[in-house]
Design an enzyme around this catalytic site. Structure first.
Site, short mmCIF file in Angstrom:
data_model
loop_
_atom_site.label_atom_id
_atom_site.label_comp_id
_atom_site.label_asym_id
_atom_site.label_seq_id
_atom_site.Cartn_x
_atom_site.Cartn_y
_atom_site.Cartn_z
N GLY A 72 0.79 -1.21 0.00
CA GLY A 72 0.00 0.00 0.00
C GLY A 72 0.83 1.27 0.00
O GLY A 72 0.44 2.27 -0.62
N THR A 73 1.96 1.25 0.67
CA THR A 73 2.79 2.46 0.73
C THR A 73 3.35 2.82 -0.63
O THR A 73 3.27 3.97 -1.07
CB THR A 73 3.93 2.27 1.75
OG1 THR A 73 3.37 2.18 3.07
CG2 THR A 73 4.90 3.45 1.71
N ASN A 153 -7.00 3.56 10.06
CA ASN A 153 -6.32 2.39 10.60
C ASN A 153 -6.37 2.30 12.12
O ASN A 153 -6.31 1.22 12.69
CB ASN A 153 -4.86 2.36 10.14
CG ASN A 153 -4.07 3.56 10.60
OD1 ASN A 153 -4.46 4.70 10.34
ND2 ASN A 153 -2.96 3.34 11.28
N SER A 202 -3.33 -3.15 0.24
CA SER A 202 -2.18 -3.95 0.66
C SER A 202 -2.66 -5.34 1.06
O SER A 202 -3.60 -5.48 1.85
CB SER A 202 -1.48 -3.28 1.85
OG SER A 202 -0.27 -3.93 2.16
N THR A 241 10.26 -8.07 -12.34
CA THR A 241 9.53 -9.34 -12.33
C THR A 241 8.62 -9.41 -11.11
O THR A 241 9.05 -9.17 -9.98
CB THR A 241 10.50 -10.52 -12.32
OG1 THR A 241 11.32 -10.45 -13.48
CG2 THR A 241 9.75 -11.84 -12.30
N CYS A 329 3.17 4.06 15.05
CA CYS A 329 4.45 3.48 15.44
C CYS A 329 5.44 3.54 14.29
O CYS A 329 5.07 3.35 13.14
CB CYS A 329 4.27 2.03 15.89
SG CYS A 329 3.38 1.87 17.45
#
Length: 389
Positions: A72-73, A153, A202, A241, A329
């Protein structure tokens, strides 16, 4: 899974499902490169495209709209690089994002500081639509990129994406991206029906292996140039790849998640509500964050006045319960939560925030273990405060 412990940190990462692990193991035996034209390569390509179709199906997109990434980042960073635009428009000049976005958005974009504005959220964590209206009016002549997560989140609060997209369309020259990492696989999402321009996800948040994700682009939206340059894979946008076994695993996880919604969401929500009721019974002064808004069925974020989150996390861990702090965190260091700050939560209360997040392998016994362990934490706190639990 080790059922001598209760793993209640699915928003950090969901344990890989057994069927997903089996799919990964099978894909590991495929010798071909998906870009090769021989029989082995074609078999690998078929597995890759099967996974793409499964991921597309989970989010209501077409397979051709899905570009695989490392997570996701990376996907959000690519979308927010400034290169995303509708084919008939120039690239956006301004970025508007909610004040409660994940750092992959808040710190992952490449817009200059003067071109970035934070949209406030209310006390429940829901975006202020009037503020969005005002900024779009002020930027009437500009191309604007709006980035708002589907669900937070930390608190699980769900954002009104349909209303945001409607405002963007009324503005006329706005694109809407949603970081859907926490929502995918937990609530129904339909990329096409929502009318989003871009979505990012993600795999490890819905029980796929870590290290794979995707971005989804509407048909009339493109990225100028590759964000990972090389051999031309993934529509020449994300070269290199593909990690075939992990992507096959993500496809299998997507298939299972799609088939189990909404029954699984209802089951998990009942467990979440039992945990919340138990927390309130043990600590009547507990504050549940985002309680007044729509939330993910699996997420409970709360704090008890005077409770120190790091100490509570250690005590719960020693009792066999894995949960998280409500704070962000980084490398194991707890920082103040930008989400709770944006919601106006006092720092002293935010410092005691805990997040319980449930998932596919959560059962009644896990909630019971958590509540028994939390009772000892609360009893110790109240004894230090000189009052009865």
């Amino acid at each position: 899974m080790d059922k001598t412990r209760a793993y209640l940190d699915h928003n950090a990462t969901a344990p890989v499902r057994p069927d997903v692990a089996a799919a990964v193991a099978r894909a590991l035996t495929l010798p071909g490169n998906p870009s090769s034209i021989h029989a082995e390569g074609r078999a690998a390509r078929a597995a890759l495209e099967g996974a793409r179709a499964q991921v597309a199906g989970l989010v209501g997109a077409k397979p051709g709209q899905v570009v695989f990434t490392s997570g996701g980042t990376e996907a959000a960073n690519a979308i927010l690089s400034g290169a995303l635009h509708r084919r008939v428009w120039p690239e956006p000049t301004h970025l508007l994002h909610s004040a409660s976005e994940h750092p992959c958005v808040a710190a992952g974009h490449r817009f200059p500081d003067e071109a970035v504005e934070l949209l406030p959220v209310d006390a429940a964590g829901v975006i202020d639509l009037a503020a969005l209206d005002a900024r779009l009016t002020a930027l009437a002549e500009e191309c604007v990129l709006i980035s708002v997560h589907a669900a937070n989140n930390e608190t699980g609060v769900i954002q009104p994406l349909a209303e945001i997209v409607a405002r963007a369309r009324a503005h006329g020259r706005s694109l809407v991206h949603s970081d859907a990492v926490q929502a995918v696989g937990k609530i129904p999402l339909d990329f096409s029906a929502l009318g989003l321009d871009a979505l990012t996800l993600s795999g490890h948040k819905f029980a796929a292996p870590k290290g794979v994700g995707a971005l989804v682009l509407a048909d009339d939206v493109t990225l100028d140039g590759a964000f990972v340059r090389g051999g031309g894979q993934e529509k020449r946008l994300r070269c290199g790849t593909e990690s075939l076994p992990s992507l096959v695993g993500m496809g299998e996880a997507a298939r299972i998640a799609a088939e189990s919604l909404p029954a699984e969401a209802e089951r998990i929500a009942a467990l979440r509500d039992r945990a919340a009721a138990g927390v309130r019974a043990l600590a009547p002064d507990a504050v549940v964050f985002g309680e007044g808004a729509l939330r993910l069925p699996n997420t409970l974020s709360f704090a008890v006045p005077g409770l120190d989150a790091p100490a509570a996390l250690i005590a719960l861990d020693l009792a066999g319960v894995a949960v998280s702090s409500g704070s962000a965190c980084s490398s194991g260091k707890v920082a103040r939560s930008a989400t709770l700050a944006a919601m106006g939560v006092p720092p002293a209360l935010a410092g005691g925030a805990l997040r319980v997040s449930l998932g596919w392998n959560t059962v009644e016994e896990d909630v019971t273990r958590f509540l028994h362990a939390f009772e000892r934490v609360v009893t110790s706190l109240y004894e230090r405060q000189g009052r009865a639990a």
